[in-house]
Motif scaffolding. Structure first.
Motif, mmCIF file in Angstrom:
data_model
loop_
_atom_site.group_PDB
_atom_site.id
_atom_site.type_symbol
_atom_site.label_atom_id
_atom_site.label_comp_id
_atom_site.label_asym_id
_atom_site.label_seq_id
_atom_site.Cartn_x
_atom_site.Cartn_y
_atom_site.Cartn_z
ATOM 1 N N PHE A 359 19.288 0.187 -57.740
ATOM 2 C CA PHE A 359 18.167 -0.457 -57.054
ATOM 3 C C PHE A 359 18.538 -1.874 -56.615
ATOM 4 N N GLY A 360 19.295 -2.582 -57.462
ATOM 5 C CA GLY A 360 19.722 -3.923 -57.091
ATOM 6 C C GLY A 360 20.574 -3.916 -55.837
ATOM 7 N N ALA A 361 21.463 -2.944 -55.721
ATOM 8 C CA ALA A 361 22.297 -2.835 -54.537
ATOM 9 C C ALA A 361 21.458 -2.585 -53.290
ATOM 10 N N CYS A 362 20.466 -1.701 -53.403
ATOM 11 C CA CYS A 362 19.590 -1.434 -52.259
ATOM 12 C C CYS A 362 18.827 -2.686 -51.841
ATOM 13 N N LYS A 363 18.391 -3.463 -52.821
ATOM 14 C CA LYS A 363 17.672 -4.699 -52.505
ATOM 15 C C LYS A 363 18.593 -5.712 -51.821
ATOM 16 N N ARG A 398 27.619 -2.110 -51.750
ATOM 17 C CA ARG A 398 28.075 -0.760 -51.432
ATOM 18 C C ARG A 398 28.866 -0.159 -52.591
ATOM 19 N N THR A 399 29.680 -0.968 -53.255
ATOM 20 C CA THR A 399 30.448 -0.465 -54.388
ATOM 21 C C THR A 399 29.525 -0.080 -55.542
ATOM 22 N N LEU A 400 28.507 -0.897 -55.808
ATOM 23 C CA LEU A 400 27.547 -0.561 -56.855
ATOM 24 C C LEU A 400 26.874 0.777 -56.585
ATOM 25 N N LEU A 401 26.579 1.043 -55.305
ATOM 26 C CA LEU A 401 25.878 2.272 -54.953
ATOM 27 C C LEU A 401 26.791 3.494 -54.936
ATOM 28 N N THR A 402 27.989 3.342 -54.398
ATOM 29 C CA THR A 402 28.833 4.509 -54.165
ATOM 30 C C THR A 402 29.861 4.753 -55.259
#
Length: 433
Positions: A359-363, A398-402
């Motif tokens: 969620f932090g990455a999306c924010k 992007r790294t946090l998400l993927t």
């Protein structure tokens, strides 16, 4: 075209507000003197509402009123006034658990959709303080304590499911802010939309790359689904550094009009993500006297303190207040049960950690490629410096998400942050500074 509003509603201004407050006995006594002695300032700099500071001979109050549209966009984007009711209801719901970490509410008007609350002084917005390079060591642990208490005590871990379902019935009607969230955070930054904006031409290539990145979009969509489907607790819904007011000794959380029953990791991620955005923005605010490297080191310390405080406090609350229908204490009466229950608790908190990162990455991404941006970057006048800072933040997000498998602890996150930086105007891979 004029917007339709309920009977009795009117937007307040410097002339009409004193008369409204005059009829509120407690507020009139708090301000002291007569209306002609009161000063009124409109100070709202957010995206949605009118916000006034009213000061009298004896004291002051803050008045927040919903407008029937998104203030940042104007009347072309209608927004129901009822969000003020949900904000007031949220304060009522969490006040028994968070104590002095929210402002005192003096009055709510269901006709004017207006809340009169404590004038927080000498408090200042945490985001602005971080832009200025000023540190408030209590803020991050206080926000962690706030999220731990507000989320735990409104979850199935602490109370009967009927209570949470009653809250769900109330806050499920706060739908327009959820619509904004699901579109502006989990969809728009990854597709073409006229609301989007970014630092151009510096981020043109990065933005196009994000729109083409299938794994990234799938990950963001998965967290959008979690946001909509996991009603773990009552969440603030917009808890970033601009929603926190601070002094060296006091912290208050404000602006919960995006409240909903949702995933605890969303509030965690919103705050953590904004700490990381501040880290990446710091070189853009550097001066000859302060290169901001010490500030960056301090921010990373706050990231660690924030997560570890939340984890420890949430677990402590669970151990001492296990009165809910989820993981009922009566299931684990024997000493031999304790390790298994404790393991389940830690696994639950580990899942919140993973949610926080996603969620932090999306924010982070939405604040750079979407509609509503942060002044952390917007106040960097040099577009090359701003673009370099934003690019680093986007690559980290992007790294946090993927690649969530790279982050097993908050130490892994902190260690990765300095890798994703670029010098202004530089091309190619990011470099570690």
């Amino acid at each position: 075209m004029a917007l339709s509003t309920p009977a009795g509603y009117r937007a307040l201004d410097g002339k009409s507000l004193p008369q409204y407050l005059l009829d509120l006995d407690d507020v009139r006594r708090l301000l002291g003197g007569k209306p002609e002695q009161w000063t009124v300032r409109e100070v709202g700099d957010g995206n949605l509402n009118l916000v006034f500071i009213v000061e009298g001979p004896a004291g002051g109050v803050c008045v927040k009123q919903a407008l029937p549209y998104v203030r940042a966009a104007g009347e072309s984007w209608p927004m129901p006034l009822e969000r003020a009711f949900f904000e007031s209801s949220y304060y009522t719901a969490v006040a028994p658990y968070v104590g002095g970490l929210i402002p005192t509410i003096y009055n709510y008007s269901p006709t004017l959709y207006c809340t009169v609350m404590e004038r927080l002084t000498p408090h200042v917005i945490q985001r602005r303080e971080m832009i200025a390079g000023r540190r408030h060591p209590k803020a991050s642990p206080d926000v962690a304590e706030y999220i731990a208490r507000a989320s735990f005590f409104t979850s199935d871990l602490a109370g009967a499911f009927e209570r949470k379902m009653d809250m769900t019935a109330i806050f499920a009607k706060n739908q327009p802010p959820v619509r904004i969230t699901i579109e502006l955070i989990f969809a728009d930054p990854y597709r073409t939309n006229p609301r989007n904006r970014w630092t151009s031409p510096q981020l043109d290539e990065v933005c196009a790359d994000f729109h083409r990145d299938g794994p990234l979009k799938a990950a963001a969509a998965r967290f959008g689904d979690k946001f909509l489907s996991e009603a773990q607790a009552l969440i603030h819904g917009d808890l970033h550094t601009g929603s926190v007011m601070v002094t060296p000794t006091d912290t208050r959380v404000i602006d919960p009009e995006f409240v909903m029953m949702g995933p605890v990791g969303f509030d965690l991620g919103a705050y953590m993500g904004n700490l990381l955005l501040s880290w990446y923005s710091q070189p853009g605010h550097a001066t000859a006297a302060d290169d901001r490297k010490a500030m960056q080191a301090w921010i990373l310390e706050q990231v660690t303190i924030f997560w570890e405080t939340f984890r420890d406090r949430f677990l402590a609350l669970w151990r001492s207040n296990a009165n809910g229908d989820a993981y009922p204490a009566s299931m684990f009466p024997a000493p031999s049960d304790v390790p298994f229950l404790e393991g389940a608790r830690r696994a639950y908190v580990d899942s919140l950690f993973a949610d926080m990162l996603g969620f932090g990455a999306c924010k982070m991404i939405r604040r750079i490629l979407g509609f509503a941006h942060n002044i952390d970057f917007e106040w960097i006048k040099d577009q090359d410096r701003r673009g370099a800072a934003e690019t680093g933040a986007l690559l980290m997000a992007r790294t946090l998400l993927t690649h969530p498998e790279q982050f097993h602890s908050i130490s892994d996150v902190v260690a990765a942050v300095p890798y994703f930086v670029r010098k202004p105007g530089a091309a190619g891979a990011p470099i570690r500074l």
